[in-house]
Design a protein around this motif. Structure first.
Motif, PDB file in Angstrom:
ATOM      1  N   UNK A 157       0.825  -1.208   0.000  1.00 15.55           N
ATOM      2  CA  UNK A 157       0.000   0.000   0.000  1.00 15.55           C
ATOM      3  C   UNK A 157       0.859   1.258   0.000  1.00 15.55           C
ATOM      4  N   UNK A 176       2.484  -2.326  10.575  1.00  9.66           N
ATOM      5  CA  UNK A 176       3.312  -1.319   9.938  1.00  9.66           C
ATOM      6  C   UNK A 176       4.544  -2.025   9.373  1.00  9.66           C
TER       7      UNK A 176
ATOM      8  N   UNK B  41     -10.660   5.818   4.887  1.00 12.52           N
ATOM      9  CA  UNK B  41     -11.171   4.890   5.891  1.00 12.52           C
ATOM     10  C   UNK B  41     -11.545   5.708   7.120  1.00 12.52           C
ATOM     11  N   UNK B  42     -12.816   5.838   7.357  1.00 12.86           N
ATOM     12  CA  UNK B  42     -13.295   6.748   8.400  1.00 12.86           C
ATOM     13  C   UNK B  42     -12.974   6.220   9.793  1.00 12.86           C
ATOM     14  N   UNK B  43     -13.100   7.090  10.793  1.00 11.32           N
ATOM     15  CA  UNK B  43     -12.825   6.638  12.163  1.00 11.32           C
ATOM     16  C   UNK B  43     -13.820   5.562  12.577  1.00 11.32           C
ATOM     17  N   UNK B  46     -12.662   2.364  10.985  1.00 12.05           N
ATOM     18  CA  UNK B  46     -11.454   1.859  11.665  1.00 12.05           C
ATOM     19  C   UNK B  46     -11.815   1.135  12.949  1.00 12.05           C
ATOM     20  N   UNK B  61      -5.364   2.732  13.053  1.00 10.32           N
ATOM     21  CA  UNK B  61      -4.988   4.093  12.662  1.00 10.32           C
ATOM     22  C   UNK B  61      -3.491   4.173  12.364  1.00 10.32           C
ATOM     23  N   UNK B  62      -2.716   3.513  13.200  1.00 17.36           N
ATOM     24  CA  UNK B  62      -1.272   3.499  13.043  1.00 17.36           C
ATOM     25  C   UNK B  62      -0.863   2.864  11.711  1.00 17.36           C
ATOM     26  N   UNK B  65      -1.798   5.143   8.763  1.00 12.76           N
ATOM     27  CA  UNK B  65      -0.937   6.312   8.610  1.00 12.76           C
ATOM     28  C   UNK B  65       0.443   5.935   8.084  1.00 12.76           C
ATOM     29  N   UNK B  70      -3.100   4.535   1.914  1.00 14.48           N
ATOM     30  CA  UNK B  70      -4.270   4.436   2.790  1.00 14.48           C
ATOM     31  C   UNK B  70      -4.476   5.787   3.456  1.00 14.48           C
ATOM     32  N   UNK B  72      -6.833   8.261   6.233  1.00 16.90           N
ATOM     33  CA  UNK B  72      -7.817   8.335   7.309  1.00 16.90           C
ATOM     34  C   UNK B  72      -8.715   9.556   7.160  1.00 16.90           C
TER      35      UNK B  72
ATOM     36  N   UNK C 197       0.089   4.539  19.973  1.00 16.57           N
ATOM     37  CA  UNK C 197       0.828   3.788  18.952  1.00 16.57           C
ATOM     38  C   UNK C 197       1.661   4.808  18.168  1.00 16.57           C
ATOM     39  N   UNK C 198       2.655   4.277  17.460  1.00 13.54           N
ATOM     40  CA  UNK C 198       3.410   5.117  16.543  1.00 13.54           C
ATOM     41  C   UNK C 198       2.550   5.333  15.306  1.00 13.54           C
ATOM     42  N   UNK C 199       2.486   6.552  14.837  1.00 18.41           N
ATOM     43  CA  UNK C 199       1.767   6.812  13.600  1.00 18.41           C
ATOM     44  C   UNK C 199       2.678   7.538  12.614  1.00 18.41           C
ATOM     45  N   UNK C 200       2.198   7.580  11.365  1.00 17.39           N
ATOM     46  CA  UNK C 200       2.978   8.130  10.254  1.00 17.39           C
ATOM     47  C   UNK C 200       4.265   7.322  10.100  1.00 17.39           C
ATOM     48  N   UNK C 201       5.160   7.809   9.245  1.00 21.99           N
ATOM     49  CA  UNK C 201       6.450   7.126   9.113  1.00 21.99           C
ATOM     50  C   UNK C 201       7.530   8.135   8.754  1.00 21.99           C
ATOM     51  N   UNK C 210      -5.614   7.605  18.948  1.00 26.90           N
ATOM     52  CA  UNK C 210      -6.493   7.403  17.801  1.00 26.90           C
ATOM     53  C   UNK C 210      -6.863   8.773  17.218  1.00 26.90           C
ATOM     54  N   UNK C 211      -6.513   9.013  15.977  1.00 27.38           N
ATOM     55  CA  UNK C 211      -6.765  10.283  15.300  1.00 27.38           C
ATOM     56  C   UNK C 211      -6.206  11.479  16.077  1.00 27.38           C
ATOM     57  N   UNK C 213      -6.476  12.342  19.016  1.00 26.91           N
ATOM     58  CA  UNK C 213      -7.435  12.977  19.930  1.00 26.91           C
ATOM     59  C   UNK C 213      -6.766  13.249  21.279  1.00 26.91           C
TER      60      UNK C 213
END
Lengths: 401, 157, 626
Positions: A157, A176, B41-43, B46, B61-62, B65, B70, B72, C197-201, C210-211, C213
């Motif tokens: 992806x 991930x 992909x909406x909350x 998810x 979510x992780x 992102x 993909x 969000x 959690x880790x997000x993005x990269x 989550x989002x 928030x």
């Protein structure tokens, strides 16, 4: 270029669909491993690990399940050979996987296809359906009782790092795409913890020809340490970009002639994570023991600004680092900032030297191959084009001297 | 989101879980299916997916992102991704980029007001021998020049 | 979260891809000889290089590594050279399965470590002297050790992220985050709450909810375990000490403080003392010198909790067994851990009726301080400020629950953690270990040992058993020196039973009943218990104690940093030792408890008055994040 016009030594030659699988099932596991060892086939993704060793370790591992993964996450800038193989020679790739399954005792294989190649998905699935009809996949393949194997295509992806084998496995598991710690290696603990072979598309595609014609024949091409042929993806400033199958050991000069490259200033061998060579180095051989590569050759003519080229590469790594380990996540950002300083003329030589030291740390302290190789272009471009970058005007580079 | 929309999305996710299974390895295929239908992909989606796979919503979510393809957040009906990597860059990507930004009146990373097109950069598409290249949803277009790119974009709905 | 499988997992890349160590190290092949810095050692097969070094007194720095957590191998600080390998290896993640030669301080290694620290500092915003973790920061220590005295690769001049101050308990300042992911592993693996959690990269990678928030809007249970494992000041508690100082400085205010046993068993660590000693009575002196008007013992209200919760349990049993009332839910769960309460409200709201309605000791204390105490001492409850010293960040959220105002006022004004109190003591110019000892103030100064052991996992159960068993049978629990070993120790989930025989006539219906109980700590184990309950495996269990934090309160999110398995053991030992020295060791024998039931809660445990003041209700929160 169309398939009919391609000519080559191994991969781009005639092949009778199904012939290698049919032959393989008449051989023993050891026979196949023997031929691979004779062929001295090495991983075509760039790292060059001996394929027979990888297969042997997986074959020897004791487990209820084993997996074959075809790494079709071709994301290295300047690489597109797998696109050609999958579109034009799917039989070689898939049959290579079937033979691998037979050899190590796996019943299941995945093709991890990069998301960008989604458009191929349908034709590949159609091909797999056809193989199932022909009994080249499924149960008792090619009439061999008890040999069952099937292939599923999984889509990526959009993440370059998933080309790293353990990141790829993470991605297959729904995570991930972050590379794992090693050891343990995938041959012992791979997909879902089972022994797993991850091979490049081109490596697998070479297998059917080796089975049909033998390892000894395979070695008639190439050099002693780099046997057989290699697909080179050629792009950039040349008349005839495309995929070429050439014997290992071909010099850069020979390749430049072949593709109609004129006024060439620099050749990037191995993609963004490879090294950039200047004219003095064009006599070097493309081979694991000299200028090794996964096949990406990018050609830059004298009008190109090397610092801009480098900036493009560093921007790529800053985005594509998985972000888990410190040297790669922050290091690439620092290297990019350094390139931008050079571009603007706001650098000091002292700081650039610190960045070169940092680049060397990244090469040895990063967690995976991405961070270990991302500084290659930084180091080689600054070294090989030192004059252009630091000591002359033009190319949009402000002059500091 | 309206209640009936939520219900139908929940049903769709349930179907996807039936198809792909409720183990973690099914996560990407499920996300890809939702992404390709809704372009994001909406909350709500998810959390539904997390529920079925018995993982935490923040893990979904992780993962989303992490992967460039993909999303969000809502995107346009069509996602156009222009390759920004070196070979396409050498082949004239900048001119194409300028032309389409001007034509659509948006910058990269933005969506047209009628939500027809979201414009993004992407890294190497593997079309280095025939750049500049872009993908529109799943279809690949190569050998772009400004005129050709604008024509292609004008034809998508 | 649904329950189609119980395999709540961490990212595999961060799971310990560990080689199992041999059980018996005397068998051939179970030990392996290695060479570290040209010295030979023998270690069990599968030991990591880091363990091998530390077991042999060779110091290798680490950052993302934590004894409670699975291996990550992401910070790369612990890299070493392994002969024959081109690249450096993360020693925390490298299991030794063959003879290797390791160098831990070669030139390449030292340079790499310095670079890594420099890189971290280049993204770490803030000045050490204005940080809550000043002098107790792993990054600061590393920078000192490796002589990183200039910012080679720069240093941020402006913050990038806004500090998330939405929560009553936990604050997040991502400008100080070094992405070691200990919080992620804590929240997902140890607690199975799954907030972070880790997000993005790439260089955009960050730790997020989550989002993204605010913490207050997600399913955080406020346990603060992430804070306790954060190597820097990126996570910290919502510190009320300035408000408390202001109250102390205000002559009109009558500031009352209660101290819980776990902070007393750990606060010495904040003053450089080794773990494993309680400073209960020194602390009393310190608090008086700071200016608190009264110093009370939370154990007193722990005794009260036992009376209420124990009675509630016996009443439930009676309703179920005698009245055959099927609406009564059993097993009864303890409710004194606010992290656990919020956990069940989020993840198992349909099981809230199983939770004891008794308030936690902290909240009972607040409620009776602003009623009974105010009445007895003649202080206007409006002027009373109640402070609770707790090992816990969730207690801050608990005292701010809107339902916790049964006294007519906010029952407990401030929850103060061990760390925050230590800071106040230092600010008052006091060195705790050197202070003279003094006693608690009456009327809530005397407490039983049963209240004291609430601090360790299994303590509430042990205290409850001592009282309930004796109430029902008229005899002491049949264990040597009242030690109920089945409740003690750090096993994740403990199950045991006590047979009730020759009971008193009023408890005849319990004759011959095998009283079964379960003790669990850490919400990952709580989740397991809940799934067992759902599956009907706990139908014959009567009482379940759950503490949100590993080890119970002694391992709470407000306790001194670091906390490790070894430190938790020592703190528990301190508590059990102190307990055995006390004259009263059963809640119901506390004369002050008898007094309050005689004078104030006149209709007895679970009567009308206590129901109004000492019991509460819960909120079905659910886990959907709006």
């Amino acid at each position: 270029m169309e398939k009919a016009k391609r000519n080559g030594l191994v991969l781009f030659t005639d092949y009778q669909q199904g012939s290698a699988v049919k032959k393989a099932v008449t051989l023993t596991r050891d026979d196949i491993l023997f031929e691979l060892r004779e062929a001295k086939l090495k991983g075509r993704g760039g790292a060059g690990f001996p394929t027979s060793t990888k297969w042997m370790l997986t074959a020897a591992a004791i487990a209820d399940k084993k997996y074959i993964v075809c790494n079709a996450d071709e994301g290295e800038p300047g690489t597109f050979k797998d696109r050609v193989l999958l579109l034009e020679y799917p039989e070689l790739v898939f049959e290579g996987m079937v033979i691998a399954g037979y050899t190590i005792g796996a019943e299941y294989g995945f093709v991890y296809l990069r998301g960008e190649y989604n458009y191929m998905l349908k034709s590949l699935n159609d091909y797999l359906a056809m193989m199932r009809k022909e009994n080249l996949l499924g149960k008792d393949i090619a009439g061999k009782k008890g040999f069952n194997f099937d292939i599923e295509i999984k889509l990526g992806a959009g993440a370059y790092v998933c080309g790293e084998e353990t990141a790829l496995i993470e991605s297959l598991e729904g995570n991930r795409g972050e590379p794992r710690n090693r050891p343990p290696y995938p041959v012992n603990r791979g997909y879902l913890g089972y022994p797993t072979i991850v091979n490049n598309v081109e490596t697998l595609a070479s297998v059917p020809h080796i089975i049909n014609k033998g390892g000894e024949w395979y070695c008639t091409n190439g050099t002693d340490k780099s046997t057989g042929s290699k697909l080179f993806s050629v792009s950039g400033d040349c008349e005839k970009p495309g995929v070429y199958e050439l014997p290992w050991g071909t010099t850069i000069n020979e390749l430049l002639d072949l593709v109609g490259a004129k006024d060439t200033k620099a050749v990037q061998v191995g993609g963004a994570s490879g090294v950039c060579l200047n004219q003095e180095q064009f006599g070097r051989k493309l081979a694991y023991e000299d200028a090794g590569t996964g096949g990406s050759i990018m050609i830059f003519n004298s009008k190109r600004s090397m610092i801009k080229v480098l900036k493009n590469f560093m921007e790529f790594f800053v985005e594509e680092s998985c972000g888990q380990c410190t040297p790669c996540r922050i290091g690439n950002r620092k290297l990019l900032e350094g390139v931008e300083m050079i571009e603007k003329g706001t650098f000091t030589f002292g700081y650039i030297n610190s960045l070169k030291e940092l680049a060397k740390t990244m090469q040895i302290a990063s967690k995976c191959g991405l961070g270990q190789s991302s500084p290659n272009s930084f180091l080689s471009i600054l070294e090989n084009f030192d004059d252009e970058i630091f000591h002359s005007k033009g190319n949009g580079v402000s002059h500091v001297n | 989101m309206l209640v009936y929309e939520k219900n139908s999305l929940a049903e769709e996710i349930e179907e996807l879980v039936k198809t792909y299974g409720n183990e973690r390895p099914s996560l990407l295929p499920i996300l890809e299916a939702i992404q390709s239908k809704y372009n994001y992909i909406s909350d709500f989606a998810q959390q539904e997916i997390a529920q079925h796979l018995a993982i935490h919503p923040v893990e979904v979510y992780s993962v989303i992102s992490f992967y460039s393809f993909l999303h969000a957040e809502p995107k346009g009906r069509n996602i156009v991704r222009l390759c920004q990597t070196i070979s396409c860059d050498l082949a004239g990507k900048s001119k194409v980029a300028e032309a389409i930004q001007k034509e659509l009146g948006i910058r990269f990373g933005e969506t047209t007001r009628d939500r027809r097109i979201t414009l993004e950069y992407t890294n190497c598409l593997g079309m280095c021998d025939c750049g500049p290249a872009m993908i529109v949803n799943d279809a690949v277009y190569t050998h772009l020049d400004p005129q050709r790119a604008i024509k292609i974009l004008s034809e998508i709905k | 979260m649904s329950t189609n499988n119980n395999n709540h997992r961490a990212p595999v890349s961060q799971k310990p891809l560990k080689v199992p160590k041999p059980q018996d190290t005397t068998t051939i092949g179970s030990m392996i000889s290695i060479e570290i810095n040209e010295k030979k050692f023998s270690v069990p097969f599968g030991t990591t290089i880091l363990e091998a070094c530390r077991d042999n007194q060779i110091y290798v720095p680490s950052l993302c590594h934590h004894e409670d957590l699975c291996i990550a191998g992401v910070c790369r600080i612990c890299v070493v050279e392994v002969e024959g390998m081109k690249t450096l290896q993360a020693s925390c993640a490298f299991p030794i399965t063959q003879q290797i030669k390791v160098k831990t301080t070669s030139e390449r290694v030292r340079r790499a470590r310095r670079h890594i620290i420099d890189l971290m500092l280049s993204e770490h915003y803030g000045e050490c002297y204005s940080c809550v973790r000043n002098k107790n920061c792993e990054l600061q220590n590393l920078a000192g050790e490796y002589g990183v005295d200039g910012f080679t690769f720069g240093h941020p001049e402006k913050p990038v992220f806004e500090i998330d101050r939405s929560s009553y308990s936990v604050m997040r300042d991502m400008n100080k985050c070094v992405l070691c992911r200990r919080c992620v592993r804590t929240c997902i693996d140890i607690q199975e709450v799954g907030v972070l959690e880790a997000v993005e990269r790439g260089d955009k990678t960050k730790i997020s909810t989550f989002f993204d928030r605010p913490l207050n809007d997600v399913i955080c249970i406020n346990c603060g375990q992430c804070i306790n494992r954060c190597p820097t000041g990126a996570l910290f508690t919502n510190d009320p000490s300035d408000e408390i100082w202001a109250a102390i400085d205000d002559p009109k205010k009558h500031v009352v403080i209660q101290t819980a046993p776990s902070p007393r068993a750990a606060i010495g660590e904040e003053f450089g003392m080794p773990a494993g000693k309680s400073y209960t009575r020194e602390l009393n002196t310190a608090l008086r010198r700071i200016g608190f008007d009264k110093v009370f013992d939370t154990n007193y209200s722990a005794d009260l909790t036992i009376m209420e919760e124990g009675t509630e349990l016996l009443l439930r049993l009676k309703k179920k067994l005698v009245d055959k009332d099927d609406s009564v839910k059993l097993p009864q769960f303890t409710s004194c851990s606010p992290g656990w309460v919020k956990f069940i409200e989020h993840f198992y709201p349909e099981y809230l009726d199983y939770l004891s309605t008794a308030k936690s000791p902290q909240q009972m204390f607040g409620a009776i301080t602003k009623t009974f105490y105010a009445q007895e001492s003649g202080v206007n409850p409006e002027d009373i400020v109640t402070v609770a010293v707790m090992p816990c960040s969730a207690k801050k959220f608990e005292c701010n629950r809107p339902e916790m105002t049964d006294s007519g006022f906010k029952d407990v004004d401030y929850g103060l953690t061990t760390r925050e109190l230590a800071k106040m003591i230092k600010e008052a110019g006091l060195h705790l270990p050197e202070l003279p000892k003094s006693d608690f103030d009456d009327p809530f100064g005397e407490a039983s040992g049963a209240g004291l052991i609430f601090g360790a996992t299994g303590g509430v159960m042990e205290a409850a058993l001592r009282t309930a068993y004796e109430l029902v049978t008229g005899r002491e629990v049949p264990f040597e020196n009242l030690r109920i070993e089945a409740c003690r120790g750090f096993e994740g989930i403990k199950q045991a039973s006590v047979k009730l025989e020759n009971v008193k006539t009023e408890w005849k219906f319990l004759e011959g009943v095998d009283f079964k109980f379960v003790v669990a700590h850490g919400t990952a184990n709580a989740r397991k218990v809940m799934e067992m309950l759902k599956a009907g495996e706990l139908n014959d269990v009567h009482f379940i104690e759950i503490m949100a934090c590993p080890g119970g309160c002694i391992g709470g999110g407000g306790q001194p940093i670091p906390t490790s398995p070894e430190i938790r053991k020592l703190r528990a030992k301190a508590i059990y030792e102190e307990e055995e020295s006390l004259p009263i060791r059963k809640s119901h024998e506390n004369p002050h408890i008898a007094y309050i039931y005689e004078k104030f809660l006149t209709d007895g445990p679970c009567g009308h008055i206590s129901h109004k003041l000492l019991h509460t209700h819960y909120t079905k929160r659910g886990d959907f994040i709006v």
